[in-house]
Structure formats: structure tokens, C-alpha cells
Motif scaffolding. Structure first.
Motif, PDB file in Angstrom:
ATOM      1  N   ARG A 236       0.724  -1.214  -0.095  1.00 59.06           N
ATOM      2  CA  ARG A 236       0.074  -0.034  -0.012  1.00 59.06           C
ATOM      3  C   ARG A 236       0.878   1.155   0.040  1.00 59.06           C
ATOM      4  O   ARG A 236       0.399   2.350   0.361  1.00 59.06           O
ATOM      5  CB  ARG A 236      -0.961  -0.064   1.066  1.00 59.06           C
ATOM      6  CG  ARG A 236      -1.750  -1.037   1.301  1.00 59.06           C
ATOM      7  CD  ARG A 236      -3.226  -0.976   2.044  1.00 59.06           C
ATOM      8  NE  ARG A 236      -3.462   0.217   2.284  1.00 59.06           N
ATOM      9  CZ  ARG A 236      -4.534   1.156   1.530  1.00 59.06           C
ATOM     10  NH1 ARG A 236      -4.787   0.803   0.392  1.00 59.06           N
ATOM     11  NH2 ARG A 236      -4.722   2.463   1.889  1.00 59.06           N
ATOM     12  N   ARG A 237       2.029   1.150  -0.276  1.00 56.90           N
ATOM     13  CA  ARG A 237       2.927   2.314  -0.335  1.00 56.90           C
ATOM     14  C   ARG A 237       2.527   3.209  -1.475  1.00 56.90           C
ATOM     15  O   ARG A 237       2.032   3.252  -2.400  1.00 56.90           O
ATOM     16  CB  ARG A 237       4.339   1.929  -0.842  1.00 56.90           C
ATOM     17  CG  ARG A 237       5.054   1.075   0.337  1.00 56.90           C
ATOM     18  CD  ARG A 237       6.510   0.735  -0.438  1.00 56.90           C
ATOM     19  NE  ARG A 237       6.224  -0.275  -1.485  1.00 56.90           N
ATOM     20  CZ  ARG A 237       7.416  -0.657  -2.195  1.00 56.90           C
ATOM     21  NH1 ARG A 237       8.622  -0.471  -1.810  1.00 56.90           N
ATOM     22  NH2 ARG A 237       7.072  -1.618  -3.051  1.00 56.90           N
ATOM     23  N   GLY A 238       2.283   4.624  -1.033  1.00 58.20           N
ATOM     24  CA  GLY A 238       1.885   5.645  -2.013  1.00 58.20           C
ATOM     25  C   GLY A 238       0.249   5.888  -1.765  1.00 58.20           C
ATOM     26  O   GLY A 238      -0.031   6.675  -2.430  1.00 58.20           O
ATOM     27  N   LYS A 239      -0.292   4.959  -1.325  1.00 58.85           N
ATOM     28  CA  LYS A 239      -1.835   4.959  -1.060  1.00 58.85           C
ATOM     29  C   LYS A 239      -2.186   5.814   0.237  1.00 58.85           C
ATOM     30  O   LYS A 239      -1.871   5.002   1.172  1.00 58.85           O
ATOM     31  CB  LYS A 239      -2.560   3.735  -1.604  1.00 58.85           C
ATOM     32  CG  LYS A 239      -1.899   3.137  -2.739  1.00 58.85           C
ATOM     33  CD  LYS A 239      -2.629   1.860  -2.975  1.00 58.85           C
ATOM     34  CE  LYS A 239      -2.075   1.325  -4.509  1.00 58.85           C
ATOM     35  NZ  LYS A 239      -0.941   1.225  -4.648  1.00 58.85           N
TER      36      LYS A 239
ATOM     37  N   LYS B 298      -5.128   6.674   3.096  1.00 60.19           N
ATOM     38  CA  LYS B 298      -6.273   6.102   3.739  1.00 60.19           C
ATOM     39  C   LYS B 298      -7.483   6.325   2.994  1.00 60.19           C
ATOM     40  O   LYS B 298      -7.686   7.376   2.582  1.00 60.19           O
ATOM     41  CB  LYS B 298      -6.577   6.523   4.899  1.00 60.19           C
ATOM     42  CG  LYS B 298      -5.241   6.054   6.070  1.00 60.19           C
ATOM     43  CD  LYS B 298      -5.542   6.434   7.418  1.00 60.19           C
ATOM     44  CE  LYS B 298      -4.589   6.055   8.530  1.00 60.19           C
ATOM     45  NZ  LYS B 298      -4.751   6.482   9.814  1.00 60.19           N
ATOM     46  N   THR B 299      -8.542   5.526   2.838  1.00 55.47           N
ATOM     47  CA  THR B 299      -9.749   5.685   2.202  1.00 55.47           C
ATOM     48  C   THR B 299     -10.526   6.489   3.362  1.00 55.47           C
ATOM     49  O   THR B 299     -10.188   6.698   4.341  1.00 55.47           O
ATOM     50  CB  THR B 299     -10.799   4.425   2.351  1.00 55.47           C
ATOM     51  OG1 THR B 299     -10.948   3.831   3.491  1.00 55.47           O
ATOM     52  CG2 THR B 299      -9.986   3.584   1.199  1.00 55.47           C
TER      53      THR B 299
END
Length: 106
Positions: free
Chosen positions: A58-61, A63-64
Motif C-alpha cells: 500500500r505504499r503511496g496510497k 487512507k480511504t
């Protein structure tokens, strides 16, 4: 020491299953799959804590929106408003400069 390499989610799952089946022998697993000992250890720890979701990259993403706390939502909204204010101020400054230039010409 084996240098780490890029792996897919399916490969990570296979590596973790092998590691767990072999009584968490990280060194043997790292050698067999040509990944670093530390990476096997980290993946195993994440898998035990969060399941397969923990193995996803999940690097670079961010939180929703549903994962954000109220304070984080307010901070994000504040950042957007500040950026909008800066943009509007730049437009105002540009228009002022344009008017000044036009006055000098006439």
C-alpha cells in the motif's frame, strides 16, 4: 545475506504458507525463495496480525475516507481550503499586475 526482490501478492502468500508450514524457519524460507530474511519475518508478522490484507503493498496510497478520523478529515479539508485560497490570491495578484501594466501603457 540475500538481497530482496520484488514479489507479487500471490508469491508473498506462497512464501508465508511455506514459512508457517516449516515452523517459521525464516532463514530456510528466505534462501528457498531468494528474498531477504527480514522480508520473510516482516511478511509473516503482518500476516499473523492482519491476514492477507496485511501483505498488500500500500505504499503511496492514502487512507480511504472511511478510515480517516474526524481530525484527519478536518485537516484534509483545511489543506484543500488553504490551496484554494492560495490559488485565488495568485489570481488576484495577477489581475492587479495586469491592470498596472495596462495603466502604464495608456
Amino acid at each position: 545475506m540475500t538481497k530482496g526482490r520484488k514479489t507479487t501478492l500471490d508469491e508473498r502468500i506462497e512464501i508465508i504458507e511455506y514459512c508457517i508450514d516449516n515452523e517459521c524457519n525464516y532463514a530456510k524460507t528466505a534462501e528457498k525463495f531468494q528474498v531477504s530474511y527480514q522480508q520473510v519475518y516482516t511478511w509473516t508478522k503482518k500476516y499473523k496480525k492482519s491476514g492477507i490484507e496485511g501483505l498488500q503493498d500500500r505504499r503511496g496510497k492514502g487512507k480511504t475516507e472511511s478510515e480517516l478520523t474526524e481530525i484527519e478529515k478536518l485537516r484534509a479539508q483545511n489543506k484543500l481550503l488553504q490551496a484554494e485560497n492560495r490559488k485565488q490570491q495568485m489570481e488576484i495578484d495577477f489581475l492587479k499586475k495586469l491592470e498596472e501594466i495596462e495603466r502604464r501603457r495608456s
